[in-house]
Structure formats: structure tokens, C-alpha cells
Design a protein around this motif. Sequence first.
Motif, PDB file in Angstrom:
ATOM      1  N   PHE A  17      58.538  46.736  61.690  1.00  0.00           N
ATOM      2  CA  PHE A  17      57.250  47.440  61.579  1.00  0.00           C
ATOM      3  C   PHE A  17      57.467  48.873  61.098  1.00  0.00           C
ATOM      4  O   PHE A  17      56.813  49.340  60.163  1.00  0.00           O
ATOM      5  CB  PHE A  17      56.554  47.432  62.946  1.00  0.00           C
ATOM      6  CG  PHE A  17      55.445  48.427  63.082  1.00  0.00           C
ATOM      7  CD1 PHE A  17      54.202  48.176  62.520  1.00  0.00           C
ATOM      8  CD2 PHE A  17      55.635  49.615  63.773  1.00  0.00           C
ATOM      9  CE1 PHE A  17      53.171  49.102  62.643  1.00  0.00           C
ATOM     10  CE2 PHE A  17      54.606  50.547  63.900  1.00  0.00           C
ATOM     11  CZ  PHE A  17      53.379  50.285  63.330  1.00  0.00           C
ATOM     12  N   GLY A  21      56.236  50.175  57.555  1.00  0.00           N
ATOM     13  CA  GLY A  21      55.209  51.217  57.567  1.00  0.00           C
ATOM     14  C   GLY A  21      55.661  52.433  56.782  1.00  0.00           C
ATOM     15  O   GLY A  21      54.888  53.016  56.017  1.00  0.00           O
ATOM     16  N   MET A  22      56.938  52.787  56.945  1.00  0.00           N
ATOM     17  CA  MET A  22      57.480  53.959  56.248  1.00  0.00           C
ATOM     18  C   MET A  22      57.557  53.707  54.744  1.00  0.00           C
ATOM     19  O   MET A  22      57.092  54.513  53.940  1.00  0.00           O
ATOM     20  CB  MET A  22      58.873  54.282  56.820  1.00  0.00           C
ATOM     21  CG  MET A  22      59.496  55.535  56.280  1.00  0.00           C
ATOM     22  SD  MET A  22      58.495  57.010  56.553  1.00  0.00           S
ATOM     23  CE  MET A  22      58.908  57.409  58.240  1.00  0.00           C
ATOM     24  N   SER A  24      55.953  51.503  52.899  1.00  0.00           N
ATOM     25  CA  SER A  24      54.637  51.367  52.265  1.00  0.00           C
ATOM     26  C   SER A  24      53.913  52.710  52.219  1.00  0.00           C
ATOM     27  O   SER A  24      53.187  52.984  51.261  1.00  0.00           O
ATOM     28  CB  SER A  24      53.791  50.305  52.961  1.00  0.00           C
ATOM     29  OG  SER A  24      53.673  50.581  54.329  1.00  0.00           O
ATOM     30  N   VAL A  28      53.475  52.524  48.363  1.00  0.00           N
ATOM     31  CA  VAL A  28      52.365  51.623  48.021  1.00  0.00           C
ATOM     32  C   VAL A  28      51.207  52.325  47.299  1.00  0.00           C
ATOM     33  O   VAL A  28      50.694  51.772  46.326  1.00  0.00           O
ATOM     34  CB  VAL A  28      51.902  50.795  49.246  1.00  0.00           C
ATOM     35  CG1 VAL A  28      50.553  50.122  49.002  1.00  0.00           C
ATOM     36  CG2 VAL A  28      52.938  49.710  49.563  1.00  0.00           C
ATOM     37  N   ILE A  71      59.719  46.044  49.453  1.00  0.00           N
ATOM     38  CA  ILE A  71      58.295  46.398  49.520  1.00  0.00           C
ATOM     39  C   ILE A  71      57.478  45.210  50.047  1.00  0.00           C
ATOM     40  O   ILE A  71      56.700  45.345  50.995  1.00  0.00           O
ATOM     41  CB  ILE A  71      57.760  46.850  48.138  1.00  0.00           C
ATOM     42  CG1 ILE A  71      58.283  48.242  47.771  1.00  0.00           C
ATOM     43  CG2 ILE A  71      56.227  46.817  48.097  1.00  0.00           C
ATOM     44  CD1 ILE A  71      57.562  49.408  48.430  1.00  0.00           C
ATOM     45  N   ILE A  72      57.686  44.046  49.451  1.00  0.00           N
ATOM     46  CA  ILE A  72      56.887  42.882  49.837  1.00  0.00           C
ATOM     47  C   ILE A  72      57.196  42.459  51.277  1.00  0.00           C
ATOM     48  O   ILE A  72      56.309  42.368  52.124  1.00  0.00           O
ATOM     49  CB  ILE A  72      57.114  41.700  48.857  1.00  0.00           C
ATOM     50  CG1 ILE A  72      56.512  42.040  47.495  1.00  0.00           C
ATOM     51  CG2 ILE A  72      56.495  40.410  49.417  1.00  0.00           C
ATOM     52  CD1 ILE A  72      56.703  40.969  46.441  1.00  0.00           C
ATOM     53  N   SER A  75      56.617  45.354  54.112  1.00  0.00           N
ATOM     54  CA  SER A  75      55.195  45.684  54.278  1.00  0.00           C
ATOM     55  C   SER A  75      54.470  44.560  55.015  1.00  0.00           C
ATOM     56  O   SER A  75      53.573  44.816  55.813  1.00  0.00           O
ATOM     57  CB  SER A  75      54.526  45.904  52.921  1.00  0.00           C
ATOM     58  OG  SER A  75      55.128  46.994  52.274  1.00  0.00           O
ATOM     59  N   LEU A  76      54.872  43.298  54.735  1.00  0.00           N
ATOM     60  CA  LEU A  76      54.229  42.180  55.432  1.00  0.00           C
ATOM     61  C   LEU A  76      54.600  42.169  56.920  1.00  0.00           C
ATOM     62  O   LEU A  76      53.750  41.890  57.765  1.00  0.00           O
ATOM     63  CB  LEU A  76      54.615  40.850  54.774  1.00  0.00           C
ATOM     64  CG  LEU A  76      53.916  40.535  53.457  1.00  0.00           C
ATOM     65  CD1 LEU A  76      54.428  39.214  52.883  1.00  0.00           C
ATOM     66  CD2 LEU A  76      52.400  40.459  53.630  1.00  0.00           C
ATOM     67  N   PHE A  78      55.321  44.793  58.645  1.00  0.00           N
ATOM     68  CA  PHE A  78      54.553  45.919  59.192  1.00  0.00           C
ATOM     69  C   PHE A  78      53.116  45.499  59.494  1.00  0.00           C
ATOM     70  O   PHE A  78      52.612  45.706  60.604  1.00  0.00           O
ATOM     71  CB  PHE A  78      54.596  47.090  58.187  1.00  0.00           C
ATOM     72  CG  PHE A  78      53.397  47.991  58.214  1.00  0.00           C
ATOM     73  CD1 PHE A  78      53.233  48.921  59.232  1.00  0.00           C
ATOM     74  CD2 PHE A  78      52.422  47.913  57.226  1.00  0.00           C
ATOM     75  CE1 PHE A  78      52.119  49.745  59.264  1.00  0.00           C
ATOM     76  CE2 PHE A  78      51.304  48.724  57.258  1.00  0.00           C
ATOM     77  CZ  PHE A  78      51.155  49.646  58.278  1.00  0.00           C
ATOM     78  N   ALA A  79      52.461  44.876  58.500  1.00  0.00           N
ATOM     79  CA  ALA A  79      51.056  44.483  58.669  1.00  0.00           C
ATOM     80  C   ALA A  79      50.921  43.421  59.769  1.00  0.00           C
ATOM     81  O   ALA A  79      50.006  43.497  60.589  1.00  0.00           O
ATOM     82  CB  ALA A  79      50.495  43.958  57.349  1.00  0.00           C
TER      83      ALA A  79
END
Lengths: 122, 132
Positions: A17, A21-22, A24, A28, A71-72, A75-76, A78-79
Motif C-alpha cells: 500500500f 501510494g507513493m 502513484s 500518476v 506503476i500498474i 497502484s492496484l 494500494f487501491a
Amino acid sequence: MTKILKRSNAPIFWGLFGAGGMLSALFVPMMVFITGIAIPLGFLLPAGTMSYPKMLAFAQNFIGKGFIFAIISLSLWFAAHRVYHSLHEFGIHAGTGAKLLCYGIALAGTVVSASVLLRIGF
Amino acid sequence: MSKRKPYVRSMDGWWKKNPYFVEYMIHESTALFVAAYVFILLVGVVRLGQGEAAWNAWLEALKSPLSVVCHLVLLAGAVYHTYSWFKILPITMPPVIVGGKKLAPEVLTGTALVVAAAAGLALLALVWRIAL
């Protein structure tokens, strides 16, 4: 003492996470601008910036490949972590099902992006 | 089966009563904007793997007015994610001690936002270099 304390798996998800988070937060917004606004409108960046040969070369480059994957995937994660822990805020008592769904989507995205990027080659 | 109907207080809109929690809900929801963009990107990666025709179809789809409007919304969400992520950095990070004193939260957030802006511009410069 015979009882062995079970280790929590929470730090792994929290770590993913934090990393997602960092990453993105740093990249992003500019990526949305480049791929979703500047390139489609032919604005600012030279024509053909995201042409097939250029993007294939980028995805075949070790650093480019790593960047796309990080990134992909991160970020997923994290979300997924944030959505999972927000369910409580809506009065949903998140159980194993919600956990599997949230983290499962992140895992699926990780596997799909990794397999495509590996198949594209180096 | 029990006939008891214990009173359970409704949780509907509890966060709307306090601006602090309204902001909290907005910044938590930015994860959905980030995820939505990443899914679009993931589709792009899959299309890239399928060859030139598939990749060009993806680029073409991104040119639709609906897509551009969606990306403007996603951009707003992503920018707010960056802002809120670094706004809470002083709470989520161990205290930074400089000269025996704890670094002020505003300094930490401000520095991080400058770093984020620099990272974004560096990415743009890199893409520009690849393009030429």
C-alpha cells in the motif's frame, strides 16, 4: 512455551500500500496527462510519441518494463488495500470474501501485466 | 430464530456532518480514480502485447471526447491523491529530526510536493526525449 505465535501478514499488505501510494502520488498525475490528454489531443508532445515501435521498444527496455509493471501492480495493491479498509466506513463488516475480492483484483492485475510484459520480450 | 430487534444506529452519511471526515472520504476515494486509470493502462499493455493493429485501436479509443473528459476527471482525482498523500505524510512517516528539532509538518508536506512536481516534470522530459 509450546504455542507459536502466528505472524501477521498485515505488514506485507501495508508495505505494498505504502509503495503503491507513493509511486502513484509521484507519477500518476503526469501519466494521466500524457496518455489520456496530451497524446490523444496532439497537444504539447511530438506526433508519434506513443507510436507502436516506440512503445514496444519502451516496454522491451528493462527500465521501461519495470516502470510499467511497478506503476500498474503497486497502484492496484494500494487501491485494493485502501478500498478494503474503507468498507468499514460504510458499515460493511469486511470479511474474508471482501479481502479476497480486493486483493484478488490486485493480484490478477499483477499477474496479467507481468505475463504480458514478459511475453513482449527484452 | 430470535424475535429481538436490537436498535442499530444507522451509519448513513455519518461523515457528512464533519468537514474533516468529508475530506477524509474524498481523499480515500482517490484510490478509485488511481485504480480506474491503472485499468485503462493495463488494457493498453495487453493491447501492446497483441500487436500494432490492437495498439493503434487503443490509441484511437483514447481520442474519443468521452475518454478525454474521463481523463480530465481522473487527472483531478490523481492530483488530489498526490496532494492528500503528502498532506498526511507527517502523520504516516516517522518524525524527521533536523538539528534536534522535529521538522514542521508544513515543511515536510511542502518539500514532498516539490519533489512530486519534479518527478512529474522529469517523466515528461524523459517521454519527450524518447519521442525525439
